[in-house]
Design an enzyme around this catalytic site. Structure first.
Site, PDB file in Angstrom:
ATOM      1  N   HIS A   9      12.800 -72.513 -15.325  1.00  0.00           N
ATOM      2  CA  HIS A   9      11.505 -73.004 -14.825  1.00  0.00           C
ATOM      3  C   HIS A   9      10.857 -74.000 -15.780  1.00  0.00           C
ATOM      4  O   HIS A   9      11.553 -74.711 -16.504  1.00  0.00           O
ATOM      5  CB  HIS A   9      10.581 -71.827 -14.511  1.00  0.00           C
ATOM      6  CG  HIS A   9      11.232 -70.780 -13.668  1.00  0.00           C
ATOM      7  ND1 HIS A   9      11.658 -71.020 -12.380  1.00  0.00           N
ATOM      8  CD2 HIS A   9      11.580 -69.483 -13.938  1.00  0.00           C
ATOM      9  CE1 HIS A   9      12.227 -69.933 -11.877  1.00  0.00           C
ATOM     10  NE2 HIS A   9      12.203 -68.987 -12.812  1.00  0.00           N
ATOM     11  N   GLU A  24       5.932 -67.904 -17.648  1.00  0.00           N
ATOM     12  CA  GLU A  24       7.291 -67.448 -17.956  1.00  0.00           C
ATOM     13  C   GLU A  24       8.005 -68.427 -18.879  1.00  0.00           C
ATOM     14  O   GLU A  24       8.737 -68.023 -19.785  1.00  0.00           O
ATOM     15  CB  GLU A  24       8.112 -67.275 -16.674  1.00  0.00           C
ATOM     16  CG  GLU A  24       9.529 -66.784 -16.954  1.00  0.00           C
ATOM     17  CD  GLU A  24      10.420 -66.744 -15.728  1.00  0.00           C
ATOM     18  OE1 GLU A  24      11.644 -66.632 -15.897  1.00  0.00           O
ATOM     19  OE2 GLU A  24       9.893 -66.827 -14.600  1.00  0.00           O
ATOM     20  N   HIS A  78      15.508 -65.947 -18.673  1.00  0.00           N
ATOM     21  CA  HIS A  78      14.328 -65.737 -17.839  1.00  0.00           C
ATOM     22  C   HIS A  78      13.574 -64.469 -18.249  1.00  0.00           C
ATOM     23  O   HIS A  78      14.112 -63.596 -18.915  1.00  0.00           O
ATOM     24  CB  HIS A  78      14.733 -65.579 -16.366  1.00  0.00           C
ATOM     25  CG  HIS A  78      15.275 -66.819 -15.746  1.00  0.00           C
ATOM     26  ND1 HIS A  78      14.548 -67.596 -14.876  1.00  0.00           N
ATOM     27  CD2 HIS A  78      16.483 -67.421 -15.875  1.00  0.00           C
ATOM     28  CE1 HIS A  78      15.283 -68.625 -14.492  1.00  0.00           C
ATOM     29  NE2 HIS A  78      16.470 -68.538 -15.077  1.00  0.00           N
ATOM     30  N   GLU A 145      17.656 -61.654 -17.496  1.00  0.00           N
ATOM     31  CA  GLU A 145      16.246 -61.324 -17.257  1.00  0.00           C
ATOM     32  C   GLU A 145      15.830 -60.359 -18.363  1.00  0.00           C
ATOM     33  O   GLU A 145      16.329 -59.243 -18.450  1.00  0.00           O
ATOM     34  CB  GLU A 145      16.059 -60.683 -15.884  1.00  0.00           C
ATOM     35  CG  GLU A 145      16.425 -61.579 -14.705  1.00  0.00           C
ATOM     36  CD  GLU A 145      15.300 -62.536 -14.320  1.00  0.00           C
ATOM     37  OE1 GLU A 145      14.302 -62.635 -15.067  1.00  0.00           O
ATOM     38  OE2 GLU A 145      15.403 -63.175 -13.265  1.00  0.00           O
TER      39      GLU A 145
END
Length: 221
Positions: A9, A24, A78, A145
């Protein structure tokens, strides 16, 4: 080997933030930097970033870059989320493409084990998904993650530099183990060219060495 570290992102990606407002990308980019710094301490490693701080880089641009430079491995970092409000979802997990390539599964298993051990968070295991960065890359690709932004305890961890560094280093050490990377030898070796009781003799030799193209210095015990 060529390694892609992808901080998922960007600063302006809509919705990618905790209920308290942490973006994030703030976590992703710092963990990616820690991974890169650690990986560069190993022999024969080239590390590339796909992300930029000044703009949100599209998924296609990220995978196109990885494919263009013919990277050996692609790691996307992430922080997770479940919905947009605080809840009890927790833990770390690692993804490979839904076709479950053997090389990616093997690497993902090591990353997941190290990430859970280093962070102390619950292991949610290795999972499969059809994420763009896993599907469109022509090399071994894994997405990690590193905790839930929607869990208050884990969100607090995700905001700390220490936790970000721990996650990045865990990923890097997993890559080193999987690909059997060797640490660089950063020791410095010196050769003594002579020992003299008179300083002028030492200076004379040093002058001749420098004339011959060598660097040197005089030390006194």
């Amino acid at each position: 080997m060529k390694i892609i570290i992808d901080a998922g992102h960007g600063y302006s990606t809509p919705g990618k933030r905790s209920p308290s407002g942490m973006r994030e990308y703030e976590f992703n980019r710092e963990a990616a930097l820690a991974a890169k710094e650690t990986l560069l301490s190993y022999e024969n490693t080239e590390v590339y970033f796909t992300h930029l701080d000044k703009e949100d880089v599209s998924l296609k641009r990220r995978t196109d870059l990885a494919n263009k430079i013919k990277a050996d491995v692609f790691i996307s970092i992430h922080a997770n989320a479940f919905g947009s409000s605080w809840n009890e979802a927790h833990g770390v997990e690692t993804y490979v493409h839904q076709t479950k390539p053997a090389a990616a599964l093997s690497l993902a298993a090591i990353i997941q084990k190290k990430l859970a051990a280093r962070t102390g968070l619950a292991s949610r295991g290795v999972k499969a998904a059809d994420f763009h960065v896993l599907r469109e890359t022509k090399m071994t690709a894994v997405l990690v993650e590193c905790g839930f932004m929607t869990n208050k305890k884990e969100a607090a961890l995700l905001q700390t530099s220490l936790y970000r560094t721990v996650c990045g280093q865990a990923v890097a050490h997993a890559l080193a183990e999987h690909y059997k990377l060797s640490k660089k030898d950063n020791r410095l070796y010196r050769v003594q060219a002579g020992a003299f009781s008179k300083r002028e003799n030492a200076e004379s030799l040093l002058s001749r060495l420098k004339d011959a193209g060598f660097d040197g210095f005089i030390s006194t015990n």
